[in-house]
Scaffold this active site. Structure first.
Site, PDB file in Angstrom:
ATOM      1  N   ASP A   9      -1.037   4.937   0.443  1.00 55.99           N
ATOM      2  CA  ASP A   9      -2.172   5.780   0.873  1.00 55.99           C
ATOM      3  C   ASP A   9      -3.381   4.899   1.154  1.00 55.99           C
ATOM      4  OD1 ASP A   9      -3.677   6.947  -2.260  1.00 55.99           O
ATOM      5  OD2 ASP A   9      -2.540   5.116  -1.857  1.00 55.99           O
ATOM      6  N   ASP A  14      -4.301  -0.641  -1.323  1.00 61.31           N
ATOM      7  CA  ASP A  14      -3.011  -0.544  -0.621  1.00 61.31           C
ATOM      8  C   ASP A  14      -2.942  -1.597   0.482  1.00 61.31           C
ATOM      9  OD1 ASP A  14      -3.929   2.313  -1.501  1.00 61.31           O
ATOM     10  OD2 ASP A  14      -1.746   2.451  -1.352  1.00 61.31           O
ATOM     11  N   ASN A  38      -5.723   8.575  -1.378  1.00 58.01           N
ATOM     12  CA  ASN A  38      -7.095   8.057  -1.265  1.00 58.01           C
ATOM     13  C   ASN A  38      -7.836   8.745  -0.124  1.00 58.01           C
ATOM     14  OD1 ASN A  38      -7.084   6.050  -3.313  1.00 58.01           O
ATOM     15  ND2 ASN A  38      -5.848   4.726  -1.994  1.00 58.01           N
ATOM     16  N   THR A 123       2.751   3.064  -3.710  1.00 53.54           N
ATOM     17  CA  THR A 123       1.420   2.785  -4.271  1.00 53.54           C
ATOM     18  C   THR A 123       0.447   3.938  -4.045  1.00 53.54           C
ATOM     19  OG1 THR A 123       0.757   1.667  -2.230  1.00 53.54           O
ATOM     20  CG2 THR A 123       1.688   0.293  -3.982  1.00 53.54           C
ATOM     21  N   PHE A 169      -4.961   8.194 -11.129  1.00 55.16           N
ATOM     22  CA  PHE A 169      -5.157   8.949  -9.889  1.00 55.16           C
ATOM     23  C   PHE A 169      -3.845   9.331  -9.195  1.00 55.16           C
ATOM     24  CE2 PHE A 169      -7.445  10.280  -6.145  1.00 55.16           C
ATOM     25  CZ  PHE A 169      -6.644   9.920  -5.078  1.00 55.16           C
ATOM     26  N   ASN A 170      -2.947   8.385  -8.958  1.00 54.89           N
ATOM     27  CA  ASN A 170      -1.726   8.696  -8.193  1.00 54.89           C
ATOM     28  C   ASN A 170      -0.897   9.772  -8.885  1.00 54.89           C
ATOM     29  OD1 ASN A 170      -2.201   6.909  -6.085  1.00 54.89           O
ATOM     30  ND2 ASN A 170      -1.130   5.218  -7.074  1.00 54.89           N
ATOM     31  N   HIS A 239      -4.938  -2.875  -8.166  1.00 51.00           N
ATOM     32  CA  HIS A 239      -3.836  -2.011  -8.629  1.00 51.00           C
ATOM     33  C   HIS A 239      -2.547  -2.231  -7.808  1.00 51.00           C
ATOM     34  CE1 HIS A 239      -6.898   0.271 -10.839  1.00 51.00           C
ATOM     35  NE2 HIS A 239      -7.555   0.490  -9.723  1.00 51.00           N
ATOM     36  N   ASP A 240      -2.633  -2.025  -6.518  1.00 48.05           N
ATOM     37  CA  ASP A 240      -1.418  -2.026  -5.690  1.00 48.05           C
ATOM     38  C   ASP A 240      -0.856  -3.436  -5.454  1.00 48.05           C
ATOM     39  OD1 ASP A 240      -2.667   0.763  -3.690  1.00 48.05           O
ATOM     40  OD2 ASP A 240      -1.762   0.680  -5.679  1.00 48.05           O
TER      41      ASP A 240
HETATM   42  O1  RIB Z   1      -5.296   4.620  -9.678  1.00 45.63           O
HETATM   43  C1  RIB Z   1      -5.229   3.622  -8.694  1.00 45.63           C
HETATM   44  C2  RIB Z   1      -4.296   4.015  -7.594  1.00 45.63           C
HETATM   45  O2  RIB Z   1      -4.784   5.196  -6.933  1.00 45.63           O
HETATM   46  C3  RIB Z   1      -4.209   2.955  -6.487  1.00 45.63           C
HETATM   47  O3  RIB Z   1      -2.951   3.006  -5.890  1.00 45.63           O
HETATM   48  C4  RIB Z   1      -5.256   3.395  -5.508  1.00 45.63           C
HETATM   49  O4  RIB Z   1      -4.998   2.923  -4.186  1.00 45.63           O
HETATM   50  C5  RIB Z   1      -5.092   4.891  -5.569  1.00 45.63           C
HETATM   51  O5  RIB Z   1      -4.004   5.261  -4.723  1.00 45.63           O
HETATM   52 CA    CA Z   2      -2.809   3.404  -3.461  1.00 47.83          CA
END
Ligand code: RIB
Ligand code: CA
Length: 306
Positions: A9, A14, A38, A123, A169-170, A239-240
């Site tokens: 996303d 990403d 996102n 991701t 979040f994801n 993160h990704d």
């Molecule tokens: O919590 C972080 C994740 O949520 C990452 O993948 C960021 O790009 C969002 O998608």
């Molecule tokens: Ca992401």
């Protein structure tokens, strides 16, 4: 050479993961599937193609997927990633058309054509992956593994939520999809905030100076994206790229095996990912530690090379 499909996303981090993959000879990207997360799916799909075009990789097909989570409307994170979802980096709009299939059909086609050969790196929210697994129940066993960025497992002091105090979040965005994927039987490597929020794995202004020296297209784009996050968020959370890095250097992350409960619904604990040490329906590999300096050295060595 590992054949990979990226479900993402884009989103700043990403794209940092995409650039790392493009600059890593160990990885062959067969295709990209995009999902709302996102940003709305039209934007994440455009962003993937904008970046591929800019880096001369527009031959990689991009198939768009879900516009909303399975059971609820999207709640995007443009407030974090900027109005274009890419830190207002100013890349031209894409001219490359989308692949003429929905993300879940494209993913299924790739996997069924190469059983046992493909690694899925997810991701974003897991909506597309859940769709694919629901339509094709044989898919989880035909993937070599699923590496996903998602969850907060309280395995380290950083393993707390970032969308709520308890949920990442994801997973929070589409908890029902995550529940389907975590119980699908796929060989899952879950990379959560426990490791991605480790300050030792974060790109700060010191690293930004190093990146700015290089004038290659990849380095220039990385510098813009990192600079946006450093300016507005103090540092650039990776993160990704950390999730992807486990395919490049297995020593970057340590994993434990455990059952994982994903809380669904709409209560305060929506999207909570709870480790079940006493087994559980399926064992998941959950990232428990990151070698931050090793990861950052790997990332910088790849994106700063010619
Ligand atoms: O919590 C972080 C994740 O949520 C990452 O993948 C960021 O790009 C969002 O998608
Ligand atoms: Ca992401």
């Amino acid at each position: 050479m590992r054949k990979v499909v990226l479900d993402m996303d884009p989103g700043i981090d990403d794209v940092l993961a995409l650039i790392l993959a493009l600059k890593s000879p160990e990885v062959q990207i067969l295709g990209i599937t995009t999902v709302a997360g996102n940003a709305p799916v039209e934007m994440t799909s455009a962003n993937a193609r904008r970046v591929l075009k800019y880096l001369g990789a527009s031959s990689i097909p991009v198939a768009a997927g879900a516009a909303n989570p399975l059971n609820r409307p999207l709640e995007d994170a443009l407030s974090y990633h900027g109005p274009d979802g890419l830190g207002s980096c100013g890349l031209p709009s894409p001219r490359t058309p989308l692949y003429p299939a929905k993300a879940w059909d494209f993913l299924a086609r790739l996997v069924l054509d190469a059983p046992g050969e493909i690694t899925l790196v997810a991701t974003g929210p897991l909506t597309n992956v859940a769709h694919a697994f629901e339509l094709h129940p044989e898919l989880p066993a035909l993937l070599t593994r699923v590496v996903l960025m998602g969850g907060a497992y309280t395995l380290t002091p950083y393993g707390k939520g970032n969308r709520t105090p308890f949920a990442e979040f994801n997973i929070w965005q589409d908890a029902e999809a995550a529940h389907i994927v975590f119980n699908s039987g796929a060989d899952i490597f879950a990379v959560g905030l426990d490791v991605t929020m480790d300050p030792a794995a974060c790109l700060n202004s010191q690293y930004l100076k190093q990146i700015k020296i290089r004038r290659t297209p990849a380095a220039r784009l990385v510098a813009q994206l990192v600079e946006y996050e450093v300016k507005y968020h103090g540092c650039c959370r990776m993160h990704d790229p950390i999730a992807l890095a486990t395919l490049l250097d297995a020593s970057v992350l340590d994993f434990i095996s455990a059952g994982v409960e994903v809380v669904v619904g709409n209560d305060w604990d929506r999207g909570v990912t709870r480790i079940l040490f006493s087994g559980g329906s399926q064992s998941i590999h959950v990232a428990s530690a990151v070698d931050g300096p090793r990861f950052l050295k790997l990332f910088l060595s790849r994106i700063l090379e010619e």
